[in-house]
Design a protein around this motif. Structure first.
Motif, PDB file in Angstrom:
ATOM      1  N   SER A  94      12.042   9.231  -2.557  1.00 20.62           N
ATOM      2  CA  SER A  94      11.098   8.013  -3.009  1.00 20.62           C
ATOM      3  C   SER A  94      12.326   6.893  -2.843  1.00 20.62           C
ATOM      4  O   SER A  94      11.923   5.836  -2.383  1.00 20.62           O
TER       5      SER A  94
ATOM      6  N   SER B 207       0.573  -1.201   0.306  1.00 19.72           N
ATOM      7  CA  SER B 207       0.166   0.006   0.005  1.00 19.72           C
ATOM      8  C   SER B 207       0.821   1.213  -0.231  1.00 19.72           C
ATOM      9  O   SER B 207       0.714   2.187  -0.751  1.00 19.72           O
TER      10      SER B 207
ATOM     11  N   GLY C  95       2.589   6.414  -7.089  1.00 20.65           N
ATOM     12  CA  GLY C  95       1.626   7.567  -7.569  1.00 20.65           C
ATOM     13  C   GLY C  95       1.796   8.901  -7.406  1.00 20.65           C
ATOM     14  O   GLY C  95       1.426   9.698  -8.014  1.00 20.65           O
ATOM     15  N   HIS C  96       2.604   9.153  -6.427  1.00 19.03           N
ATOM     16  CA  HIS C  96       2.748  10.480  -6.051  1.00 19.03           C
ATOM     17  C   HIS C  96       4.295  11.056  -6.348  1.00 19.03           C
ATOM     18  O   HIS C  96       4.318  12.108  -6.840  1.00 19.03           O
ATOM     19  N   TYR C  97       5.133  10.263  -6.349  1.00 16.09           N
ATOM     20  CA  TYR C  97       6.575  10.705  -6.165  1.00 16.09           C
ATOM     21  C   TYR C  97       6.966  10.133  -7.698  1.00 16.09           C
ATOM     22  O   TYR C  97       6.850   8.947  -7.916  1.00 16.09           O
TER      23      TYR C  97
ATOM     24  N   CYS D 247      -3.915   2.070  -3.950  1.00 15.77           N
ATOM     25  CA  CYS D 247      -3.287   3.109  -3.517  1.00 15.77           C
ATOM     26  C   CYS D 247      -2.207   4.231  -4.377  1.00 15.77           C
ATOM     27  O   CYS D 247      -2.396   5.243  -4.340  1.00 15.77           O
ATOM     28  N   TYR D 248      -1.863   3.478  -5.446  1.00 18.60           N
ATOM     29  CA  TYR D 248      -1.501   3.993  -6.879  1.00 18.60           C
ATOM     30  C   TYR D 248      -2.628   5.000  -7.191  1.00 18.60           C
ATOM     31  O   TYR D 248      -2.377   6.111  -7.639  1.00 18.60           O
ATOM     32  N   TRP D 249      -3.758   4.471  -7.592  1.00 19.11           N
ATOM     33  CA  TRP D 249      -4.810   5.190  -7.938  1.00 19.11           C
ATOM     34  C   TRP D 249      -5.214   6.383  -7.029  1.00 19.11           C
ATOM     35  O   TRP D 249      -5.496   7.566  -7.652  1.00 19.11           O
ATOM     36  N   LEU D 250      -5.234   6.248  -5.713  1.00 17.54           N
ATOM     37  CA  LEU D 250      -5.538   6.988  -4.744  1.00 17.54           C
ATOM     38  C   LEU D 250      -4.652   8.080  -4.581  1.00 17.54           C
ATOM     39  O   LEU D 250      -4.892   9.516  -4.280  1.00 17.54           O
ATOM     40  N   ALA D 251      -3.450   8.131  -5.059  1.00 10.53           N
ATOM     41  CA  ALA D 251      -2.275   8.898  -4.917  1.00 10.53           C
ATOM     42  C   ALA D 251      -2.721   9.996  -6.294  1.00 10.53           C
ATOM     43  O   ALA D 251      -2.192  11.092  -6.070  1.00 10.53           O
TER      44      ALA D 251
ATOM     45  N   LEU E 184       1.080   4.108  -2.904  1.00 11.23           N
ATOM     46  CA  LEU E 184       1.033   5.653  -2.778  1.00 11.23           C
ATOM     47  C   LEU E 184       2.304   6.357  -3.235  1.00 11.23           C
ATOM     48  O   LEU E 184       2.160   7.325  -3.630  1.00 11.23           O
ATOM     49  N   LEU E 185       3.592   6.049  -2.770  1.00  7.82           N
ATOM     50  CA  LEU E 185       4.672   6.617  -3.144  1.00  7.82           C
ATOM     51  C   LEU E 185       4.912   6.442  -4.873  1.00  7.82           C
ATOM     52  O   LEU E 185       5.256   7.641  -5.422  1.00  7.82           O
TER      53      LEU E 185
END
Length: 118
Positions: free
Chosen positions: A64, A49, A56-58, A114-118, A53-54
């Motif tokens: 990272s 997870s 998807g965001h960085y 979590c990638y999608w949420l980021a 998130l990482l």
């Protein structure tokens, strides 16, 4: 990569390993009668997870690398997962298959979510 970055990745990896050890101890105390290695499952789900998130965001930044290769690399554990799966296959095949599916499908699903949420 500089020597400072490499040393920081090592430090973050050590922190991740300590977090894994602590969470394993707590989980095993709280859930002693669970038939599958739930501590490893939870740890790898959390790691998947967080990496989702990482990712998807960085992009590829020093932060990272510190968090993914360092902290999460030290925290998650593929080798323990594979060993526990082999041990389960020797004694309880149905639990091994369940654990394998929960780990792989759950981990990939959580990472994707979590990638999608980021």
């Amino acid at each position: 990569m500089t020597i400072t970055t490499a040393l920081l990745i090592c430090l973050f990896g050590a922190v991740g390993a300590c977090l894994r050890f602590g969470l394993t101890q707590v989980t095993n105390r709280l859930l002693p009668d669970v038939k599958i290695p739930v501590a490893t499952l939870f740890i790898n789900w959390i790691g998947a997870s967080a990496l989702g998130l990482l990712a998807g965001h960085y992009s590829s930044t020093s932060l990272s690398w510190l968090l993914s290769s360092g902290l999460l690399g030290g925290f998650t554990t593929f080798s323990t997962f594979t060993n526990e799966t082999i041990i389960l296959f020797k004694t309880r095949t149905h639990l091994a298959i369940r654990y394998l599916c929960l780990s792989v499908i759950g981990g990939i699903g959580l990472a994707a979510l979590c990638y999608w949420l980021a």
